[in-house]
Design a protein around this motif. Structure first.
Motif, PDB file in Angstrom:
ATOM      1  N   VAL A   8       0.674  -1.340   0.053  1.00  0.00           N
ATOM      2  CA  VAL A   8       0.016  -0.043  -0.139  1.00  0.00           C
ATOM      3  C   VAL A   8       0.872   1.265   0.100  1.00  0.00           C
ATOM      4  O   VAL A   8       1.857   1.345   1.121  1.00  0.00           O
ATOM      5  CB  VAL A   8      -0.946  -0.021   1.294  1.00  0.00           C
ATOM      6  N   SER A   9       0.692   1.961  -1.088  1.00  0.00           N
ATOM      7  CA  SER A   9       1.118   3.513  -0.948  1.00  0.00           C
ATOM      8  C   SER A   9      -0.006   4.390  -1.028  1.00  0.00           C
ATOM      9  O   SER A   9      -0.945   3.942  -1.684  1.00  0.00           O
ATOM     10  CB  SER A   9       2.106   3.687  -2.258  1.00  0.00           C
ATOM     11  N   TYR A  10       0.269   5.791  -0.547  1.00  0.00           N
ATOM     12  CA  TYR A  10      -0.708   6.734  -0.799  1.00  0.00           C
ATOM     13  C   TYR A  10      -0.123   8.006  -1.037  1.00  0.00           C
ATOM     14  O   TYR A  10       0.696   8.404  -0.209  1.00  0.00           O
ATOM     15  CB  TYR A  10      -1.636   6.657   0.556  1.00  0.00           C
ATOM     16  N   ILE A  11      -0.644   8.541  -2.192  1.00  0.00           N
ATOM     17  CA  ILE A  11      -0.311   9.946  -2.453  1.00  0.00           C
ATOM     18  C   ILE A  11      -1.349  11.081  -2.205  1.00  0.00           C
ATOM     19  O   ILE A  11      -2.315  10.952  -2.909  1.00  0.00           O
ATOM     20  CB  ILE A  11       0.540   9.951  -3.877  1.00  0.00           C
ATOM     21  N   TYR A  12      -1.157  12.097  -1.578  1.00  0.00           N
ATOM     22  CA  TYR A  12      -1.821  13.305  -1.504  1.00  0.00           C
ATOM     23  C   TYR A  12      -1.551  14.197  -2.761  1.00  0.00           C
ATOM     24  O   TYR A  12      -0.362  14.458  -3.014  1.00  0.00           O
ATOM     25  CB  TYR A  12      -1.596  14.169  -0.265  1.00  0.00           C
ATOM     26  N   LEU A  23       2.309   7.327   2.429  1.00  0.00           N
ATOM     27  CA  LEU A  23       2.675   5.905   3.005  1.00  0.00           C
ATOM     28  C   LEU A  23       3.441   5.149   1.585  1.00  0.00           C
ATOM     29  O   LEU A  23       3.021   5.739   0.371  1.00  0.00           O
ATOM     30  CB  LEU A  23       1.255   5.175   2.845  1.00  0.00           C
ATOM     31  N   GLN A  24       4.396   4.486   1.916  1.00  0.00           N
ATOM     32  CA  GLN A  24       5.018   3.698   0.681  1.00  0.00           C
ATOM     33  C   GLN A  24       5.600   2.306   1.025  1.00  0.00           C
ATOM     34  O   GLN A  24       5.948   1.719   1.956  1.00  0.00           O
ATOM     35  CB  GLN A  24       6.430   4.459   0.737  1.00  0.00           C
ATOM     36  N   ASP A  25       4.569   1.534   0.333  1.00  0.00           N
ATOM     37  CA  ASP A  25       4.859   0.102   0.207  1.00  0.00           C
ATOM     38  C   ASP A  25       4.730  -0.549   1.497  1.00  0.00           C
ATOM     39  O   ASP A  25       5.611  -1.312   1.939  1.00  0.00           O
ATOM     40  CB  ASP A  25       6.345  -0.327  -0.364  1.00  0.00           C
ATOM     41  N   ILE A  26       3.661  -0.391   2.174  1.00  0.00           N
ATOM     42  CA  ILE A  26       3.112  -0.691   3.431  1.00  0.00           C
ATOM     43  C   ILE A  26       2.697  -2.506   3.288  1.00  0.00           C
ATOM     44  O   ILE A  26       1.641  -2.403   2.486  1.00  0.00           O
ATOM     45  CB  ILE A  26       2.038   0.136   4.098  1.00  0.00           C
ATOM     46  N   ASN A  27       3.522  -3.347   3.971  1.00  0.00           N
ATOM     47  CA  ASN A  27       2.993  -4.414   4.145  1.00  0.00           C
ATOM     48  C   ASN A  27       2.620  -4.904   5.617  1.00  0.00           C
ATOM     49  O   ASN A  27       3.559  -4.900   6.474  1.00  0.00           O
ATOM     50  CB  ASN A  27       3.909  -5.624   3.443  1.00  0.00           C
ATOM     51  N   ILE A  58      -8.532   5.319   0.025  1.00  0.00           N
ATOM     52  CA  ILE A  58      -8.398   4.403  -0.776  1.00  0.00           C
ATOM     53  C   ILE A  58      -6.938   4.197  -1.302  1.00  0.00           C
ATOM     54  O   ILE A  58      -6.446   5.342  -1.705  1.00  0.00           O
ATOM     55  CB  ILE A  58      -9.250   4.393  -2.024  1.00  0.00           C
ATOM     56  N   PRO A  59      -6.119   3.249  -1.320  1.00  0.00           N
ATOM     57  CA  PRO A  59      -4.688   3.195  -1.757  1.00  0.00           C
ATOM     58  C   PRO A  59      -4.631   3.867  -3.106  1.00  0.00           C
ATOM     59  O   PRO A  59      -5.414   3.485  -3.868  1.00  0.00           O
ATOM     60  CB  PRO A  59      -4.447   1.838  -1.587  1.00  0.00           C
ATOM     61  N   SER A  60      -3.483   4.614  -2.969  1.00  0.00           N
ATOM     62  CA  SER A  60      -3.010   5.085  -4.489  1.00  0.00           C
ATOM     63  C   SER A  60      -2.732   3.639  -5.186  1.00  0.00           C
ATOM     64  O   SER A  60      -2.959   3.690  -6.458  1.00  0.00           O
ATOM     65  CB  SER A  60      -1.899   6.097  -4.509  1.00  0.00           C
ATOM     66  N   THR A  61      -1.920   2.965  -4.489  1.00  0.00           N
ATOM     67  CA  THR A  61      -1.507   1.383  -5.220  1.00  0.00           C
ATOM     68  C   THR A  61      -1.677   0.714  -3.967  1.00  0.00           C
ATOM     69  O   THR A  61      -1.535   0.981  -2.898  1.00  0.00           O
ATOM     70  CB  THR A  61      -0.194   1.590  -5.763  1.00  0.00           C
ATOM     71  N   GLY A  62      -1.640  -0.721  -4.530  1.00  0.00           N
ATOM     72  CA  GLY A  62      -1.891  -1.730  -3.562  1.00  0.00           C
ATOM     73  C   GLY A  62      -3.289  -2.030  -3.166  1.00  0.00           C
ATOM     74  O   GLY A  62      -4.095  -1.493  -3.484  1.00  0.00           O
TER      75      GLY A  62
END
Length: 288
Positions: A8-12, A23-27, A58-62
């Protein structure tokens, strides 16, 4: 209720000059009925992580799996109201969320909106008040006539009355004195034990993480720096310094005693009084 973060990554504000990756590559997996503390310095991504746990973000990716709900950017739209019915959030200064004319109306507000059966609502209100140690006599009063501590308990009662399967605590004891902090945290911990509620505590107080959590997740710069049991996490002082976090006071004291007096005492969650007796005994032994 189990929660799983996968890549999971998230970009505002993407594609703007104000783009910020929170957030960057959360597992990460939070198991059903587990009590997890999420700690990290300001800007580490704690609040963003929390907002993914009930679909506010909602996650930007993941993807994030919360019980039966899968949240991902390209996932078809789901009824998130049903998810949020199962997720209770206690924010910093929850008393700021009070707004109704009476305590009873405030506690029942979410239940009315989520369609809890009318005959069940009074029973839930009574149970929630009992959990936060407030008498039924306050029900007819305005919440704004109560003390600050009572207002916070009423706001918490409104969350507990929904009987959430997942309880998210975002710095819930902010602004309280030490006794008030312990009383409120004991309420959440007792609820966790009695109902088996999955509990996620975000805190900057390492003593709370040590005292209540089964597992601690340390965030730094939007990533998971480390995670493990309190014993595992707090045995890595260099890593904590990297995350700009302090050791819990009791562990810092024991470390200081070992350095200055060669007194080595194991910490096994003994009370302050017991620990004081053990320290006094060790000091007497050393003085002989």
């Amino acid at each position: 209720m189990e929660i799983t973060f996968k890549d999971v990554s998230y970009i505002y504000q993407p594609n703007t000059p104000f783009r910020y990756q929170a957030l960057q590559d959360i597992n990460l997996c939070i198991h059903d009925k587990e009590f997890v503390a999420v700690v990290g310095h300001t800007g580490s991504g704690k609040s963003t992580l929390l907002q993914h746990m009930n679909g506010l973000l909602i996650p930007s990716t993941g993807q994030v799996q919360i019980g039966d709900y899968l949240l991902a950017k390209d996932q078809k739209k789901q009824d998130l109201k049903k998810l949020r019915e199962k997720v209770g959030i206690v924010f910093q200064y929850p008393e700021h969320q009070l707004f109704e004319e009476t305590v009873e109306k405030d506690i029942r507000f979410a239940m009315d909106n989520f369609g809890v059966a009318k005959e069940e609502i009074p029973l839930r209100i009574e149970d929630a008040l009992e959990k936060v140690n407030v008498g039924k006599e306050v029900l007819t009063q305005s919440p704004f006539e109560l003390s600050g501590g009572q207002m916070r308990r009423i706001a918490i009662a409104g969350v507990l009355a929904m009987k959430p399967e997942l309880l998210i605590l975002d710095e819930p004891t902010a602004g309280l004195d030490p006794q008030g902090q312990q009383e409120i945290m004991d309420v959440f911990y007792q609820l966790h034990k009695e109902r088996g509620t999955t509990t996620v505590l975000v805190t900057h107080q390492m003593d709370q993480a040590l005292a209540y959590a089964d597992r601690i997740v340390v965030l730094a710069n939007g990533s998971v720096l480390t995670q493990g049991t309190p014993k595992e996490v707090f045995s890595q002082p260099a890593l904590l310094r990297e995350a700009n976090l302090d050791m819990p006071e009791v562990l810092a004291l024991l470390h200081s005693l070992e350095e200055k007096f060669s007194i080595k005492l194991p910490y096994h969650y003994q009370s302050v009084a017991t620990l004081a007796r053990e320290i006094a005994e060790k000091l007497r032994e050393n003085s002989k």
